[in-house]
Scaffold this active site. Structure first.
Site, PDB file in Angstrom:
ATOM      1  N   PHE A   1      33.207  40.595  45.945  1.00  0.00           N
ATOM      2  CA  PHE A   1      33.533  42.143  46.061  1.00  0.00           C
ATOM      3  C   PHE A   1      32.363  41.933  45.166  1.00  0.00           C
ATOM      4  O   PHE A   1      31.799  41.198  43.415  1.00  0.00           O
ATOM      5  CB  PHE A   1      34.553  42.139  45.221  1.00  0.00           C
ATOM      6  CG  PHE A   1      34.493  43.654  44.194  1.00  0.00           C
ATOM      7  CD1 PHE A   1      35.377  44.496  45.427  1.00  0.00           C
ATOM      8  CD2 PHE A   1      34.417  43.690  43.236  1.00  0.00           C
ATOM      9  CE1 PHE A   1      35.202  45.580  45.300  1.00  0.00           C
ATOM     10  CE2 PHE A   1      34.688  44.929  42.627  1.00  0.00           C
ATOM     11  CZ  PHE A   1      35.002  46.142  43.676  1.00  0.00           C
TER      12      PHE A   1
ATOM     13  N   ASP B   1      26.036  37.043  40.528  1.00  0.00           N
ATOM     14  CA  ASP B   1      26.534  37.810  39.899  1.00  0.00           C
ATOM     15  C   ASP B   1      27.287  37.566  39.417  1.00  0.00           C
ATOM     16  O   ASP B   1      28.284  37.151  39.477  1.00  0.00           O
ATOM     17  CB  ASP B   1      27.716  38.864  41.344  1.00  0.00           C
ATOM     18  CG  ASP B   1      27.861  39.875  40.852  1.00  0.00           C
ATOM     19  OD1 ASP B   1      28.655  40.626  39.606  1.00  0.00           O
ATOM     20  OD2 ASP B   1      28.897  40.132  41.910  1.00  0.00           O
TER      21      ASP B   1
ATOM     22  N   LYS C   1      30.288  44.612  32.663  1.00  0.00           N
ATOM     23  CA  LYS C   1      31.379  44.292  31.943  1.00  0.00           C
ATOM     24  C   LYS C   1      32.130  44.055  30.713  1.00  0.00           C
ATOM     25  O   LYS C   1      31.246  44.756  29.560  1.00  0.00           O
ATOM     26  CB  LYS C   1      32.784  43.576  32.993  1.00  0.00           C
ATOM     27  CG  LYS C   1      32.784  44.164  34.266  1.00  0.00           C
ATOM     28  CD  LYS C   1      34.130  43.548  34.999  1.00  0.00           C
ATOM     29  CE  LYS C   1      34.349  43.958  36.331  1.00  0.00           C
ATOM     30  NZ  LYS C   1      34.536  45.597  36.373  1.00  0.00           N
TER      31      LYS C   1
END
Length: 416
Positions: free
Chosen positions: A152, A240, A269
């Site tokens: 994801f 990531d 984030k």
């Protein structure tokens, strides 16, 4: 004007009215739990009815430092009084310092700031392809990037082109070509694809821990093996760390658990401290130096407000306090969760630091149902993939609050 029933006057609680308004006037791209948050502090949220909830999700790691962290709010307020946006048409006095200090935190040389995690992943893809053509010498149009199944990396058209999740991918074609999908954790499969592609592979893009897939931790030695293969083949290793990075797993980066340094970090984030969206691609000067003025950009990327908050995040991480807290409380969390396995309620627990995926016996309910039962007890978690729930509290959570949340989980499971 035609009025839908959901948009008509709704009687009942304020929660009912707020949810009805959201249903009536927003696209249904999410399925939130039936709680309407009005305020939050630290690890706790308060809804519009005045009920308090312990946040065990932390905005998918965007709130690593908790809600309303005083240092981050102070940094944002101070910058709000000065300048919030210049665009990159002009320099501003926070940009250079932010890039330098983030690069140093990562052990890298250069930073390309963006806004969201998906933007940063797209930027990393563009970086790898441009590097492949300009530096590695891959023939034009032939660059390939290897990714892992169950990944994801975001929701953009290119990113979902290499997703294996039908819910994220269906009905958005035609898809962007140039990607090879291999099983996560399978070094032999990765090596086979690298062999088949010859010199056309420019990068391997991986999550060191797959969050959305259920907090999947790869086998020991996998990341080190990926690092060795990519270095041997002249391929970029892109990590990531949007969810796994910046303290979540007990280290600054999850890659550090195997003493691995990738060629490129993708961050987001927690970099914005739960205050503003901030993301970045961080790498060497050789890699990020492939961009020339006008070839890539973002109006809001690297804006003064984002840089001010990001600088404070970097400074907070520099002390190691939050990483140590995640390691200590994470060991306690996983020790307690391990006791639930094998008793007929929990089939498996995975994770690292203050991050866990808990597989519930489907006979007890779906992940959504378990989340709703915990909501009724004042604990906020989120489900993923059937009967799995994710636990990722803010790193500032107290041990007592963490233990209280685990008590609620045990009681929900015992109630069946």
């Amino acid at each position: 004007m035609t009025t839908t029933p959901a948009a008509e006057e709704v009687h009942g609680t304020r929660t009912d009215r707020e949810i009805a308004a959201a249903d009536a006037y927003s696209a249904h791209n999410y399925h939130p739990l039936p709680v309407v948050v009005a305020s939050a502090e630290g690890a706790w949220m308060t809804d519009v009815e005045g009920r308090r909830y312990l946040d065990m999700l932390a905005g998918y790691s965007a709130l690593n430092f908790g809600h309303g962290n005083p240092r981050l709010i102070a940094a944002a307020k101070a910058q709000l009084d000065r300048v919030t946006l210049t665009s990159r048409a002009f320099h501003h006095d926070r940009f250079g310092q932010f890039c330098r200090e983030l690069a140093e935190l990562c052990g890298m040389e250069a930073v390309l700031p963006m806004n969201t995690g998906a933007e940063a992943v797209e930027t990393a893809v563009k970086t790898a392809r441009k590097w492949g053509y300009r530096v590695k010498g891959v023939p034009d149009g032939r660059a390939r990037i290897v990714v892992a199944a169950n990944n994801f990396h975001g929701r953009t058209t290119t990113v979902i082109s290499f997703s294996t999740d039908p819910e994220a991918r269906a009905d958005y074609g035609p898809y962007t070509p140039g990607f090879d999908v291999v099983p996560y954790g399978d070094l032999a499969a990765l090596e086979a694809v690298l062999d088949a592609n010859g010199d056309d592979t420019v990068a391997v893009l991986l999550e060191p821990i797959q969050g959305e897939a259920g907090v999947l931790v790869p086998p020991p030695g996998y990341l080190a093996g990926v690092r060795a293969l990519t270095r041997e083949r002249g391929v970029l290793f892109i990590a990531d760390e949007i969810q796994s990075g910046l303290g979540r797993t007990g280290r600054t980066f999850a890659c550090e658990h195997e003493d691995v340094a990738p060629d490129v970090y993708v961050l987001g984030k927690a970099l914005g401290g739960g205050v503003v969206p901030v993301s970045a691609v961080v790498s060497s000067r050789e890699v990020l130096g492939v961009f020339r003025p006008g070839e890539h950009g973002s109006t809001f990327g690297g804006n003064p407000l984002a840089c001010a908050v990001g600088l404070e995040v970097v400074d907070m991480l520099r002390s190691g306090e939050y990483q140590a807290r995640a390691a200590e409380l994470g060991a306690h969390l996983h020790g307690e969760l391990a006791l639930l396995v094998g008793g007929g309620a929990v089939t498996q627990v995975r994770g690292r630091g203050l991050w866990a995926g808990v597989d519930i016996d489907p006979a007890l309910g779906t992940g959504r149902e378990i989340s709703e039962r915990l909501l009724a007890r004042g604990v906020l978690v989120k489900d993923t993939h059937g009967s799995t729930i994710r636990l990722a509290p803010p790193l500032v959570i107290s041990k007592d609050d963490l233990d209280w949340s685990l008590t609620q989980l045990r009681e929900v499971l015992a109630a069946g």
